[in-house]
Design a protein around this motif. Structure first.
Motif, PDB file in Angstrom:
ATOM      1  N   UNK A  11       0.864  -1.186   0.000  1.00 30.83           N
ATOM      2  CA  UNK A  11       0.000   0.000   0.000  1.00 30.83           C
ATOM      3  C   UNK A  11       0.902   1.237   0.000  1.00 30.83           C
ATOM      4  N   UNK A  12       0.614   2.176  -0.866  1.00 32.18           N
ATOM      5  CA  UNK A  12       1.456   3.360  -1.024  1.00 32.18           C
ATOM      6  C   UNK A  12       1.431   4.235   0.223  1.00 32.18           C
ATOM      7  N   UNK A  13       2.578   4.777   0.560  1.00 32.54           N
ATOM      8  CA  UNK A  13       2.762   5.592   1.757  1.00 32.54           C
ATOM      9  C   UNK A  13       1.723   6.700   1.855  1.00 32.54           C
ATOM     10  N   UNK A  14       1.532   7.439   0.756  1.00 33.69           N
ATOM     11  CA  UNK A  14       0.664   8.614   0.792  1.00 33.69           C
ATOM     12  C   UNK A  14      -0.814   8.267   0.969  1.00 33.69           C
TER      13      UNK A  14
ATOM     14  N   UNK B  76       3.330   7.801  13.108  1.00 33.21           N
ATOM     15  CA  UNK B  76       3.876   6.798  14.032  1.00 33.21           C
ATOM     16  C   UNK B  76       4.882   5.863  13.362  1.00 33.21           C
ATOM     17  N   UNK B  77       5.084   5.999  12.042  1.00 34.39           N
ATOM     18  CA  UNK B  77       5.961   5.086  11.316  1.00 34.39           C
ATOM     19  C   UNK B  77       7.392   5.614  11.271  1.00 34.39           C
ATOM     20  N   UNK B  78       8.369   4.695  11.221  1.00 39.14           N
ATOM     21  CA  UNK B  78       9.779   5.113  11.151  1.00 39.14           C
ATOM     22  C   UNK B  78      10.057   5.949   9.904  1.00 39.14           C
TER      23      UNK B  78
ATOM     24  N   UNK C  58       9.470   6.249   4.953  1.00 40.32           N
ATOM     25  CA  UNK C  58       8.768   7.350   4.295  1.00 40.32           C
ATOM     26  C   UNK C  58       8.875   7.263   2.772  1.00 40.32           C
ATOM     27  N   UNK C  59       7.720   7.407   2.122  1.00 44.62           N
ATOM     28  CA  UNK C  59       7.673   7.412   0.667  1.00 44.62           C
ATOM     29  C   UNK C  59       7.620   6.046   0.018  1.00 44.62           C
ATOM     30  N   UNK C  60       7.687   4.982   0.813  1.00 43.58           N
ATOM     31  CA  UNK C  60       7.705   3.641   0.253  1.00 43.58           C
ATOM     32  C   UNK C  60       6.297   3.058   0.144  1.00 43.58           C
TER      33      UNK C  60
END
Length: 243
Positions: A84-87, A96-98, A102-104
């Protein structure tokens, strides 16, 4: 008396828009849905597979369709072991995610159990009004081709029933191991026990695809999905829906 519901997947896909199905001037999503639902009595929503639906949009779907209209809905990709896309994740979860993620495009394993549970509970709460108004035909769990028959996968199917309560569920498996001798009875027996519909699929018959049959496993109904028979591109990476 049995009722047959017929519809397409997404009322705004490119093929439908280019076909001339919508009259000139029917441009807004609301007007398109109103026109669509005057011709069909069901629609499978594809967009929730990519991102959680907007609460306001859910209520608009209810308003813009007849009282006897039904929606099928693909569950977010993360819950069927797709990325599932980050955005497309809610902001409260992204915070809350590391940072290294980001962006993955995230996998299910990138989230903790608590985060996955909270995300799924939010999804259920958003679509619950459809169920209350008797417009939720089914939630579709469409699993990837590599998701083969395993005991832990049977446990996962039971878990999603526990988490969805009375909502109508439909499961589409795509690896033929689920219906092989020795596995078939365990799988279909579980679906019948949990009142989950087996999704019959019209598709090319390849070495790994499920056989062409339609076992009935849910009291509320059955689901048939037409994927197309273009065997030449069935295993092509990046093949478009139109292909």
């Amino acid at each position: 008396m049995s009722v047959l519901y017929i519809g397409v997947c997404s009322f705004g896909n490119k093929s439908l828009l280019q076909s001339g199905f919508y009259p000139k001037g029917v441009l807004s999503m609301a007007n398109r849905l109103q026109h669509y639902s005057s011709r069909f009595n069901a629609l499978e929503l594809d967009s929730p597979f990519y991102a959680l639906p907007d609460r306001a949009a859910v209520f608009q779907w209810i308003v813009d369709t007849p009282t006897d209209f039904l929606f099928g809905m693909r569950v977010p990709s993360l819950f069927t072991f797709h990325r599932m896309r980050w955005e497309n994740f809610p902001q409260w979860l992204l915070r809350t995610l590391p940072k290294e993620l980001q962006g993955q495009a995230l996998r299910r394993e990138d989230l903790s159990k608590e985060q996955r549970r909270a995300l799924f509970e939010e999804f259920i709460s958003v679509i619950e009004p459809l169920h209350r108004r008797k417009k939720l035909g089914y939630l579709l769990f469409q699993f990837p081709p590599w998701w083969n028959f395993r005991r832990e996968h049977l446990v996962y199917l039971r878990r999603i029933r526990e988490q969805t309560g009375p909502l109508p569920l439909a499961v589409e498996i795509r690896h033929r191991s689920w219906l092989e001798v020795g596995n078939r009875d365990h799988f279909l027996g579980l679906l019948r026990e949990e009142n989950i519909a087996y999704v019959a699929v019209d598709q090319p018959q390849l070495a790994w695809t499920i056989p062409d049959e339609c076992p009935v496993t849910a009291e509320w109904g059955s689901v048939v999905r037409f994927h197309g028979r273009n065997a030449a591109v069935w295993e092509k990476l990046g093949a478009s829906t139109a292909e």
